[in-house]
Design a protein around this motif. Structure first.
Motif, PDB file in Angstrom:
ATOM      1  N   GLY A 191      15.853 -21.389  -2.350  1.00 36.66           N
ATOM      2  CA  GLY A 191      16.271 -22.792  -2.341  1.00 36.66           C
ATOM      3  C   GLY A 191      17.360 -23.068  -3.360  1.00 36.66           C
ATOM      4  N   LYS A 192      17.191 -22.515  -4.548  1.00 32.43           N
ATOM      5  CA  LYS A 192      18.175 -22.717  -5.614  1.00 32.43           C
ATOM      6  C   LYS A 192      19.526 -22.109  -5.248  1.00 32.43           C
ATOM      7  CE  LYS A 192      18.803 -21.808 -10.555  1.00 32.43           C
ATOM      8  NZ  LYS A 192      18.177 -21.183 -11.740  1.00 32.43           N
ATOM      9  N   SER A 193      19.534 -20.888  -4.719  1.00 26.94           N
ATOM     10  CA  SER A 193      20.821 -20.262  -4.380  1.00 26.94           C
ATOM     11  C   SER A 193      21.474 -20.948  -3.188  1.00 26.94           C
ATOM     12  CB  SER A 193      20.668 -18.760  -4.146  1.00 26.94           C
ATOM     13  OG  SER A 193      19.914 -18.478  -2.985  1.00 26.94           O
ATOM     14  N   LEU A 194      20.685 -21.409  -2.223  1.00 26.01           N
ATOM     15  CA  LEU A 194      21.251 -22.161  -1.100  1.00 26.01           C
ATOM     16  C   LEU A 194      22.033 -23.355  -1.622  1.00 26.01           C
ATOM     17  CD1 LEU A 194      21.366 -22.988   2.007  1.00 26.01           C
ATOM     18  CD2 LEU A 194      19.462 -24.492   1.413  1.00 26.01           C
ATOM     19  N   LEU A 195      21.390 -24.077  -2.495  1.00 26.77           N
ATOM     20  CA  LEU A 195      21.991 -25.306  -2.999  1.00 26.77           C
ATOM     21  C   LEU A 195      23.202 -25.028  -3.887  1.00 26.77           C
ATOM     22  CD1 LEU A 195      21.629 -28.358  -2.974  1.00 26.77           C
ATOM     23  CD2 LEU A 195      20.274 -28.101  -5.039  1.00 26.77           C
TER      24      LEU A 195
END
Length: 175
Positions: A130-134
């Motif tokens: 989730g963090k890398s997607l964002l």
């Protein structure tokens, strides 16, 4: 101090979507003053192989919707196919804002290490946390498309300044 994924997504997306709607107001006023069909502005692009203004706005909205939906584990908001006019684009921006704001803060904040899969228009997929997607994909993509929308209108002669892109000063989240 830490920043939450909700602040880094919804907290960033919403004001710039509002600014994007404001850019469309400038475009509509410019078209009316110069007796130009607004569809001409929506069809402009910076280079032959780039998306036009209408598509740039669509892509900005798409990255907001898909990233928020993936982080929150929700079904993404969809719009009918077609070539929306300025009023419809503004309506879709408003719906995108409402969708993003409806995503549960706690669920988005808890999604940093969650595995999510982004599906491209081609059907290809790419896995992220989730963090890398964002932080490495959706927010940069969003800003690319918003900035390109600004650039197309500015190149077309619409009277815009950096403040139209950045928007008014805002209070920090939580205030």
């Amino acid at each position: 101090m830490t920043i939450s994924l909700h602040e880094a997504s919804v907290g960033v997306y919403v004001p710039y979507l509002e600014n994007l709607a404001g850019l469309l107001d400038h475009a509509a006023a410019y078209a009316a003053a110069r007796k130009i069909d607004p569809a001409v502005l929506l069809g402009l692009r910076l280079a032959p192989n780039m998306y036009n203004l209408r598509q740039q706005i669509g892509e900005a909205k798409r990255h907001v919707i898909l990233s928020c939906a993936l982080l929150a584990g929700a079904d993404p908001l969809t719009f009918p196919a077609g070539e929306p006019d300025i009023a419809e684009l503004k309506s879709r921006i408003a719906a995108t804002i409402a969708f993003a704001e409806s995503m549960p803060r706690a669920t988005i904040d808890a999604a940093a290490d969650k595995e999510v899969v982004f599906t491209f228009k081609s059907g290809a997929t790419r896995a992220f946390t989730g963090k890398s997607l964002l932080l490495t994909f959706s927010v940069p993509q969003f800003f690319f498309h918003v900035a390109t929308s600004y650039d197309i209108l500015r190149h077309a002669g619409v009277d815009l300044a950096k403040k139209d892109f950045l928007g008014p000063p805002r209070a920090p989240a939580g205030n």
